[in-house]
Design a protein around this motif. Structure first.
Motif, short mmCIF file in Angstrom:
data_model
loop_
_atom_site.label_atom_id
_atom_site.label_comp_id
_atom_site.label_asym_id
_atom_site.label_seq_id
_atom_site.Cartn_x
_atom_site.Cartn_y
_atom_site.Cartn_z
N ASN A 29 6.63 -0.89 26.73
CA ASN A 29 6.66 -0.85 25.44
C ASN A 29 7.74 0.45 25.27
N ILE A 30 7.95 1.31 26.22
CA ILE A 30 9.01 2.22 26.16
C ILE A 30 9.71 2.71 27.35
N SER A 31 10.77 3.28 27.32
CA SER A 31 11.54 3.76 28.51
C SER A 31 11.00 4.74 28.99
N LEU A 32 10.73 4.82 30.56
CA LEU A 32 10.13 6.01 31.30
C LEU A 32 11.27 7.10 31.02
N TYR A 33 12.45 7.02 31.10
CA TYR A 33 13.34 8.10 31.30
C TYR A 33 13.32 8.63 29.65
N ILE A 34 13.63 7.87 28.68
CA ILE A 34 13.75 8.23 27.23
C ILE A 34 12.31 8.88 26.81
N GLY A 35 11.36 8.50 27.46
CA GLY A 35 9.95 8.90 26.99
C GLY A 35 9.93 10.46 27.61
N VAL A 36 10.34 10.69 28.94
CA VAL A 36 10.49 11.91 29.57
C VAL A 36 11.20 12.72 28.71
N ILE A 37 12.62 12.28 28.40
CA ILE A 37 13.29 13.08 27.64
C ILE A 37 12.99 13.68 26.23
N SER A 38 12.34 12.48 25.45
CA SER A 38 11.72 12.88 24.21
C SER A 38 10.51 14.01 24.39
N MET A 53 -2.64 -2.56 19.10
CA MET A 53 -1.47 -1.77 18.75
C MET A 53 -1.15 -0.57 19.71
N TYR A 54 0.21 -0.56 20.11
CA TYR A 54 0.56 0.64 21.12
C TYR A 54 0.90 1.87 20.32
N VAL A 55 0.54 2.85 20.99
CA VAL A 55 0.63 4.31 20.43
C VAL A 55 2.27 4.60 20.50
N PHE A 56 2.59 4.50 21.46
CA PHE A 56 4.22 4.58 21.88
C PHE A 56 4.82 3.35 22.01
N GLN A 57 5.40 3.06 21.00
CA GLN A 57 6.43 1.85 21.12
C GLN A 57 7.57 2.04 20.15
N GLY A 58 8.95 1.76 20.85
CA GLY A 58 10.20 1.86 20.08
C GLY A 58 10.43 3.17 19.56
N LEU A 59 11.17 3.15 18.65
CA LEU A 59 11.74 4.34 17.82
C LEU A 59 10.55 5.43 17.24
N SER A 60 9.73 4.68 16.62
CA SER A 60 8.63 5.34 16.12
C SER A 60 7.64 6.05 17.31
N GLY A 61 7.69 5.32 18.34
CA GLY A 61 6.88 5.86 19.47
C GLY A 61 7.44 7.16 20.09
N TYR A 62 8.98 7.22 20.18
CA TYR A 62 9.53 8.45 20.81
C TYR A 62 9.45 9.58 19.65
N LEU A 63 9.50 9.27 18.29
CA LEU A 63 9.56 10.10 17.49
C LEU A 63 7.97 10.94 17.31
N LEU A 64 7.05 9.96 17.67
CA LEU A 64 5.59 10.54 17.56
C LEU A 64 5.50 11.49 18.90
N LEU A 65 6.07 11.03 19.73
CA LEU A 65 5.94 11.77 21.19
C LEU A 65 6.68 13.11 21.01
N LEU A 66 7.83 13.14 20.42
CA LEU A 66 8.59 14.24 20.12
C LEU A 66 7.68 15.32 19.34
N GLY A 67 7.10 14.68 18.11
CA GLY A 67 6.58 15.60 17.40
C GLY A 67 5.16 15.99 17.95
N TYR A 99 2.65 3.46 29.17
CA TYR A 99 3.36 2.74 28.13
C TYR A 99 4.58 2.17 28.64
N SER A 100 5.45 3.05 29.47
CA SER A 100 6.62 2.43 30.18
C SER A 100 6.27 1.46 30.97
N TYR A 101 5.24 1.48 31.86
CA TYR A 101 4.74 0.49 32.71
C TYR A 101 4.41 -0.72 31.96
N GLU A 102 3.75 -0.80 30.88
CA GLU A 102 3.64 -1.86 30.03
C GLU A 102 4.71 -2.34 29.40
#
Length: 191
Positions: free
Chosen positions: A43-52, A1-15, A38-41
């Motif tokens: 599972n998430i967008s690098l850009y949205i991950g950095v923004i979050s 299971m991936y830690v950062f994946q989808g919307l819940s991953g972005y919210l976890l990252l934000l928190g 995770y963006s390389y894999e």
């Protein structure tokens, strides 16, 4: 299971990054390279991950600023331990902020363990919110982009990236000290 994946991953990252921005022991040197990984894999967008991540750090820093602004130095000395801030650190950071102001807010954004705590003295000193936001956002953005890109490019060696990020923190301390020394010399020469 991936830690950062989808919307819940972005919210976890934000928190997590809000907690890091407040000064809790949540190292961005570990979290942001994982964003790259995770963006390389895929599972998430690098850009949205950095923004979050950057938005989370910024929100946490604003909370820390307002704690300092409204509750002051004596509150942090008395109750800082509940925020995992010891008195020695807050005294040292307060001294750095008094001496170097804006530069301290920007420069300490690249120093692990202290990067989030500089927001408290900025609030205590009632630094202009606009200047605080500008220097804080710029510092967080540079830091978060750098670590995420490292995580992305070295996704196959993520443990190496995390140790490299920790070493980078020590170099950042040295560079910050040199820049502060140059700043002091310029100020003395001008006088």
């Amino acid at each position: 299971m991936y830690v950062f994946q989808g919307l819940s991953g972005y919210l976890l990252l934000l928190g997590l990054m809000i907690g890091e921005g407040i000064g809790l022991p949540i190292p961005s040197e570990v979290i942001m390279p994982l964003v790259g990984y995770y963006s390389y894999e895929g599972n998430i967008s690098l850009y949205i991950g950095v923004i979050s991540g950057t938005l989370g750090s910024l929100i946490g820093s604003i909370i820390a600023y307002y704690i300092g602004f409204f509750l002051g130095f004596s509150f942090l000395k008395k109750y800082g331990r509940y925020l995992l801030i010891n008195e020695r650190r807050i005294d040292a950071l307060h001294g750095w902020f008094i001496k170097y102001g804006d530069f301290a807010v920007f420069g300490f954004r690249f120093v692990p363990e202290l990067r989030a705590l500089i927001s408290y003295p900025a609030g205590i000193a009632k630094m202009s919110m606009l200047r605080f936001l500008a220097f804080t956002l710029l510092g967080h953005l540079i830091w978060d982009i750098s670590l995420s890109i490292l995580g992305y490019h070295y996704a196959n060696e993520i443990n190496y990236v995390i140790s490299l990020a920790e070493k980078f923190g020590f170099y950042a301390i040295g560079i910050t000290i040199v820049l502060i020394a140059i700043y002091v010399i310029i100020k003395v020469v001008k006088k």
